[in-house]
Design an enzyme around this catalytic site. Sequence first.
Site, PDB file in Angstrom:
ATOM      1  N   HIS A   1      18.130   5.679 -57.008  1.00 34.43           N
ATOM      2  CA  HIS A   1      17.667   5.053 -58.421  1.00 34.43           C
ATOM      3  C   HIS A   1      16.135   4.778 -58.103  1.00 34.43           C
ATOM      4  O   HIS A   1      15.373   4.236 -58.920  1.00 34.43           O
ATOM      5  CB  HIS A   1      18.129   3.967 -58.849  1.00 34.43           C
ATOM      6  CG  HIS A   1      18.419   3.951 -60.404  1.00 34.43           C
ATOM      7  ND1 HIS A   1      17.712   2.916 -61.164  1.00 34.43           N
ATOM      8  CD2 HIS A   1      19.121   4.782 -61.093  1.00 34.43           C
ATOM      9  CE1 HIS A   1      17.674   2.997 -62.424  1.00 34.43           C
ATOM     10  NE2 HIS A   1      18.748   4.216 -62.347  1.00 34.43           N
TER      11      HIS A   1
ATOM     12  N   HIS B   1      20.125  15.570 -65.712  1.00 31.38           N
ATOM     13  CA  HIS B   1      20.329  14.202 -65.891  1.00 31.38           C
ATOM     14  C   HIS B   1      20.783  14.119 -67.314  1.00 31.38           C
ATOM     15  O   HIS B   1      20.151  14.640 -68.263  1.00 31.38           O
ATOM     16  CB  HIS B   1      19.049  13.528 -65.583  1.00 31.38           C
ATOM     17  CG  HIS B   1      18.938  11.898 -65.961  1.00 31.38           C
ATOM     18  ND1 HIS B   1      18.402  11.500 -66.725  1.00 31.38           N
ATOM     19  CD2 HIS B   1      19.379  11.129 -64.912  1.00 31.38           C
ATOM     20  CE1 HIS B   1      18.356  10.233 -66.391  1.00 31.38           C
ATOM     21  NE2 HIS B   1      19.158   9.986 -65.556  1.00 31.38           N
TER      22      HIS B   1
END
Length: 382
Positions: free
Chosen positions: A185, A285
């Site tokens: 992340h 994504h």
Amino acid sequence: MKITDLTLYKVPPRWLFLKVETDEGITGWGEPIVEGRADTVRAAVEELRDWLVGKDPMPIEDHWQVMYRGGFYRGGPEVMSAISGVDQALWDIKGKFYGAPVYDMLGGACRDRLKVYRWIGGDRPDDVAAQAAKAREQGYKAVKMNGTEELHYIDDFSKIQAVCDRVGAIRDALGFDFGIGVDFHGRVHKPMAKVLAKELEQYRLMFIEEPVLSENIEALREVARHTSTPIATGERMYSRWDFKKLLHDGYVDIIQPDLSHAGGISECRKIAAMAEAYDVAIAPHCPLGPIALAACVQLDICSPNAFIQEQSIHIHYNQGADLPDYLKDRDAFRYNDGYFGVTKAPGLGISIDEGAVAEAAKIPHNWKSPLWRNYDGTVAEW
């Protein structure tokens, strides 16, 4: 056919939907959103209105070029997300006009099913072994989880060990025929990313995601030296020009363009083709809403290097609403044995319940990214 109007709906949990209307009654839908900056993107879409209303929606490539090159200053998450939503809606209109799914207009299907994964663990991962086991019971063959909480530039190894313990628990419970993606992340800086990547290699992960921030992309070289695990990144890249150096340098194995951030279907189709030329896979994504996911699926179906699709049904962000809540067919994203089937419905392949959208938009969200701090008070990457 002419574009007559653009309408924007800010809806829970953190999405922005765009409806593009035409004088022939054909409506297209897009999802122009940057998580946490919905109002900024709304303004960026409104700035495109004068370029679009009154125009024929069919020449999508020309519209894309005008939206991108028509401003002297270009690029960035907000502008590219605005372009993305318009592009999705125009493809939806075109597909509905011709009675064909978008993938048919991009060369046709090259697969008969699409593997998907689901999120487990939340922002601060916990109880992941039980959640992974539940995901397998639901039919999934792969999951993704956030790896860490806050990590400083140099931090305690106990935090690395905690990640390994969580991933190891999943492997022990489910074996090696179950895919696990671990998302760093962008929370992990290069010194600790090298350590974490090396320690996780024993678990034979499907991939590690965004091991360093996109602005520190040269650090991928150092991470790649410490692992043979496939490296994925790209959710914070916004055009083919952002991906160009990444692909040329050769340290990435999977790219993850976001079809609501990286120029929509038109641009991400080109990015996927660039990746194929470098023998790199794509896994778009998509922790977003139903329109963004539908656009991703259309791209995946006609892209041979697409190998799996992120989807956000029941993700921890979806509080107050979920993807099916805005669809007329609430089973539009049903999966079987861990795979989506190939829809033959026209356009993006979904039907938006505009009544539900309009009702939800009466109480608009104000979702913002969390602000985290390290143990010494410095701002941490979320």
